[in-house]
Motif scaffolding. Sequence first.
Motif, PDB file in Angstrom:
ATOM      1  N   PRO A  99      27.187   0.783 -31.681  1.00  7.43           N
ATOM      2  CA  PRO A  99      28.117  -0.323 -31.425  1.00  7.43           C
ATOM      3  C   PRO A  99      27.383  -1.470 -30.738  1.00  7.43           C
ATOM      4  CG  PRO A  99      29.093   1.773 -30.776  1.00  7.43           C
ATOM      5  CD  PRO A  99      27.656   2.050 -31.088  1.00  7.43           C
ATOM      6  N   ALA A 100      27.832  -2.677 -30.992  1.00  2.00           N
ATOM      7  CA  ALA A 100      27.076  -3.855 -30.555  1.00  2.00           C
ATOM      8  C   ALA A 100      26.818  -3.875 -29.055  1.00  2.00           C
ATOM      9  CB  ALA A 100      27.816  -5.117 -30.986  1.00  2.00           C
ATOM     10  N   ILE A 101      27.850  -3.626 -28.241  1.00  2.00           N
ATOM     11  CA  ILE A 101      27.678  -3.733 -26.789  1.00  2.00           C
ATOM     12  C   ILE A 101      26.764  -2.640 -26.270  1.00  2.00           C
ATOM     13  CG2 ILE A 101      28.871  -3.602 -24.574  1.00  2.00           C
ATOM     14  CD1 ILE A 101      31.265  -4.940 -25.868  1.00  2.00           C
ATOM     15  N   PHE A 102      26.999  -1.403 -26.703  1.00  2.00           N
ATOM     16  CA  PHE A 102      26.163  -0.306 -26.232  1.00  2.00           C
ATOM     17  C   PHE A 102      24.732  -0.459 -26.750  1.00  2.00           C
ATOM     18  CE2 PHE A 102      24.435   4.013 -26.154  1.00  2.00           C
ATOM     19  CZ  PHE A 102      24.745   4.392 -24.855  1.00  2.00           C
ATOM     20  N   GLY A 103      24.594  -0.902 -27.994  1.00  2.00           N
ATOM     21  CA  GLY A 103      23.259  -1.129 -28.537  1.00  2.00           C
ATOM     22  C   GLY A 103      22.514  -2.193 -27.757  1.00  2.00           C
ATOM     23  N   ARG A 104      23.231  -3.224 -27.325  1.00  2.00           N
ATOM     24  CA  ARG A 104      22.590  -4.266 -26.518  1.00  2.00           C
ATOM     25  C   ARG A 104      22.124  -3.703 -25.183  1.00  2.00           C
ATOM     26  NH1 ARG A 104      22.124  -9.872 -25.994  1.00  2.00           N
ATOM     27  NH2 ARG A 104      20.977 -10.215 -24.071  1.00  2.00           N
ATOM     28  N   ARG A 105      22.921  -2.798 -24.605  1.00  2.00           N
ATOM     29  CA  ARG A 105      22.504  -2.194 -23.338  1.00  2.00           C
ATOM     30  C   ARG A 105      21.274  -1.317 -23.527  1.00  2.00           C
ATOM     31  NH1 ARG A 105      28.701  -0.860 -21.613  1.00  2.00           N
ATOM     32  NH2 ARG A 105      29.176  -2.895 -20.690  1.00  2.00           N
ATOM     33  N   MET A 106      21.226  -0.598 -24.653  1.00  2.00           N
ATOM     34  CA  MET A 106      20.023   0.183 -24.947  1.00  2.00           C
ATOM     35  C   MET A 106      18.811  -0.731 -25.078  1.00  2.00           C
ATOM     36  SD  MET A 106      21.274   3.090 -27.697  1.00  2.00           S
ATOM     37  CE  MET A 106      19.585   3.671 -27.905  1.00  2.00           C
ATOM     38  N   LEU A 107      19.005  -1.854 -25.750  1.00  2.00           N
ATOM     39  CA  LEU A 107      17.912  -2.795 -25.941  1.00  2.00           C
ATOM     40  C   LEU A 107      17.444  -3.383 -24.616  1.00  2.00           C
ATOM     41  CD1 LEU A 107      16.333  -3.799 -28.362  1.00  2.00           C
ATOM     42  CD2 LEU A 107      17.960  -5.688 -28.584  1.00  2.00           C
ATOM     43  N   ASP A 108      18.393  -3.678 -23.726  1.00  2.00           N
ATOM     44  CA  ASP A 108      18.032  -4.167 -22.400  1.00  2.00           C
ATOM     45  C   ASP A 108      17.173  -3.152 -21.645  1.00  2.00           C
ATOM     46  OD1 ASP A 108      19.226  -6.619 -22.596  1.00  2.00           O
ATOM     47  OD2 ASP A 108      21.089  -6.021 -21.622  1.00  2.00           O
ATOM     48  N   ARG A 109      17.582  -1.893 -21.720  1.00  2.00           N
ATOM     49  CA  ARG A 109      16.830  -0.853 -21.013  1.00  2.00           C
ATOM     50  C   ARG A 109      15.422  -0.719 -21.596  1.00  2.00           C
ATOM     51  NH1 ARG A 109      20.639  -1.802 -18.916  1.00  2.00           N
ATOM     52  NH2 ARG A 109      19.068  -2.974 -17.772  1.00  2.00           N
ATOM     53  N   LEU A 110      15.319  -0.769 -22.918  1.00  2.00           N
ATOM     54  CA  LEU A 110      14.013  -0.642 -23.551  1.00  2.00           C
ATOM     55  C   LEU A 110      13.059  -1.741 -23.103  1.00  2.00           C
ATOM     56  CD1 LEU A 110      15.098   0.336 -27.174  1.00  2.00           C
ATOM     57  CD2 LEU A 110      13.735   1.746 -25.627  1.00  2.00           C
ATOM     58  N   TRP A 111      13.586  -2.956 -22.939  1.00  2.00           N
ATOM     59  CA  TRP A 111      12.720  -4.079 -22.586  1.00  2.00           C
ATOM     60  C   TRP A 111      12.542  -4.225 -21.084  1.00  2.00           C
ATOM     61  CZ3 TRP A 111       9.624  -7.086 -25.456  1.00  2.00           C
ATOM     62  CH2 TRP A 111       9.761  -6.995 -26.842  1.00  2.00           C
ATOM     63  N   ASP A 112      13.614  -3.981 -20.310  1.00  2.00           N
ATOM     64  CA  ASP A 112      13.525  -4.206 -18.870  1.00  2.00           C
ATOM     65  C   ASP A 112      12.797  -3.082 -18.145  1.00  2.00           C
ATOM     66  OD1 ASP A 112      14.945  -6.486 -19.303  1.00  2.00           O
ATOM     67  OD2 ASP A 112      16.873  -5.684 -18.624  1.00  2.00           O
ATOM     68  N   GLU A 113      12.944  -1.847 -18.634  1.00  2.00           N
ATOM     69  CA  GLU A 113      12.401  -0.704 -17.907  1.00  2.00           C
ATOM     70  C   GLU A 113      11.484   0.170 -18.762  1.00  2.00           C
ATOM     71  OE1 GLU A 113      15.736   1.466 -16.320  1.00  2.00           O
ATOM     72  OE2 GLU A 113      16.869  -0.382 -16.018  1.00  2.00           O
TER      73      GLU A 113
END
Length: 243
Positions: free
Chosen positions: A84-98
């Motif tokens: 889902p778009a929102i959860f996928g965006r959160r996964m993407l944030d984690r991949l890049w930020d941490e």
Amino acid sequence: MSSDRNPVSIVPDSPGSGPGLDTGPGAVETRPDRFDVSGVTSEGAAWLASTGTYPRSTLAFWEDRPAAPVVLSCGFVFDVVNAPAIFGRRMLDRLWDEGPGSGPVATYRGRMLLFAAPGTAQRLPALLEWEEWGSGGASGRTRTVPPLLCHGTGDAVTVPPPTPTVPAAPRTGSRPPAESRWLVAPDTRHPWLPTPAILLWAAIRAARSAARRRVPEPSPEAPISIFPPADQDAKVYDVSKRR
């Protein structure tokens, strides 16, 4: 974790993108939005086309219709985690930020498509179940992890076209948000792809992040602020730096 993963393609004047990156001699580094990037290079298109039985036919199709989406097979060159778009965006944030960054990523009709290493479609659901974060887990925390559709051997996905085409809105001349576009565009013949373990880590981090966002109702004695909470999803990222 580090590797020679592909830097993201930057296309000047792409929908919602920042300024383009000039990689010529004496170029000055610019810092556009990391997730407002569109455009697939010729090498990236060749990588995508390599999933089919007739890669040259796919490339010829894109030459004639560069703005047309296409259906690609999964399981051989890559798998796809469809979130889902929102959860996928959160996964993407984690991949890049941490984490180590991501492979190619696209949005298509309200879903987030995260390209992953072959075998992820089979392995990731098993890892989520093992960690009790899957759909069949008994823990109440599983409510924060939506079902992730994993496409692997025998599956196919529709991907956005290599060339972004977003028509201008009537009268105003502004561009509406693209329904389907590349967020991290493939631009090499061998892009780096996250493994099931990396995506498991990102999904768990995203789930915990979503759980922390659930703020309880304030008590009558609690002070009330007139300022809204900051939107944690509204971030600007540097595409030029990957771990």
